[in-house]
Scaffold this motif. Structure first.
Motif, short mmCIF file in Angstrom:
data_model
loop_
_atom_site.label_atom_id
_atom_site.label_comp_id
_atom_site.label_asym_id
_atom_site.label_seq_id
_atom_site.Cartn_x
_atom_site.Cartn_y
_atom_site.Cartn_z
N ALA A 48 39.48 36.96 40.30
CA ALA A 48 38.10 37.45 40.18
C ALA A 48 38.09 38.78 39.44
O ALA A 48 39.06 39.54 39.48
CB ALA A 48 37.48 37.62 41.57
N THR A 50 34.20 39.72 30.57
CA THR A 50 35.11 39.91 31.71
C THR A 50 36.56 39.96 31.23
O THR A 50 36.87 39.67 30.08
CB THR A 50 34.99 38.76 32.73
N ASP A 96 34.66 34.32 46.60
CA ASP A 96 34.03 35.61 46.95
C ASP A 96 34.58 36.16 48.26
O ASP A 96 34.94 37.34 48.34
CB ASP A 96 32.50 35.46 47.07
N ARG A 131 30.06 39.20 39.39
CA ARG A 131 31.45 38.75 39.56
C ARG A 131 31.65 37.41 38.87
O ARG A 131 30.80 36.53 38.94
CB ARG A 131 31.81 38.62 41.04
N GLU A 172 34.89 41.75 37.80
CA GLU A 172 33.49 42.10 37.73
C GLU A 172 33.08 42.28 36.26
O GLU A 172 33.89 42.68 35.42
CB GLU A 172 33.22 43.39 38.51
#
Length: 175
Positions: free
Chosen positions: A55, A7, A150, A32, A57
């Motif tokens: 965050a 990531t 989220d 995620r 993905e």
């Protein structure tokens, strides 16, 4: 299960910039990875993006969402510099700044990275995000940290409000 190593957080982690994590793990959304804590802009003197939510993905080299609080507007260029390749032009980045006038709401682009810049007073970044993204605070109370992230990241992805677009230098003159 998404690993930090695949990531946009990998470089920030390797540089020791992800501090005081309440969350540094995969979230409930497949692919995620999320972070909740502080992001170090400099170590000496210590300057951080406080109350950070972020965050990305799996396999994405940049953060899709970032929010946090800076003490001073003058710290914005340092934030963008530290994020470097971890920031992207179409990311959703909400930065709350302690020394802005209460009525200030700007969109500022620094090195091709667009930031929503808001004032912050005695409230939290979390509460500010719930308000600006029109999220249901009562529902949010039932969620764990990963699920809250989220919902916030999903809300940010849909956010399309526009504010006065100014340069960083114009913002300095308004302080």
């Amino acid at each position: 299960m998404t690993s930090i190593d695949v990531t946009a957080f990998q470089r920030l982690e390797a540089e020791g910039r992800l501090l005081k994590p309440a969350l540094k793990a995969p979230t409930h959304r497949a692919g995620r990875f999320g972070f909740r804590g502080e992001i170090a802009l400099s170590l000496d003197p210590p300057v951080t993006l406080e109350a950070a939510f972020a965050a990305t993905e799996e396999g994405n080299a940049a953060l899709s969402f970032l929010a946090g609080s800076l003490t001073s507007y003058k710290q914005l260029p340092a934030l963008v510099e530290i994020l470097g390749p971890s920031a992207k032009a179409d990311g959703k980045y909400f930065i709350y700044v302690g020394d802005l006038d209460r009525a200030s709401r700007y969109q500022i682009s620094i090195d091709g990275v667009s930031l929503y810049v808001f004032p912050i007073d005695d409230t939290s970044v979390y509460n500010e995000l719930i308000d600006v993204l029109y999220l249901d605070k009562t529902k949010m109370k039932k969620f764990d940290t990963a699920e809250k992230l989220d919902v916030i990241a999903d809300g940010a992805a849909k956010y399309d409000q526009t504010f006065e677009a100014i340069t960083y230098e114009e913002g300095l003159k308004r302080l």
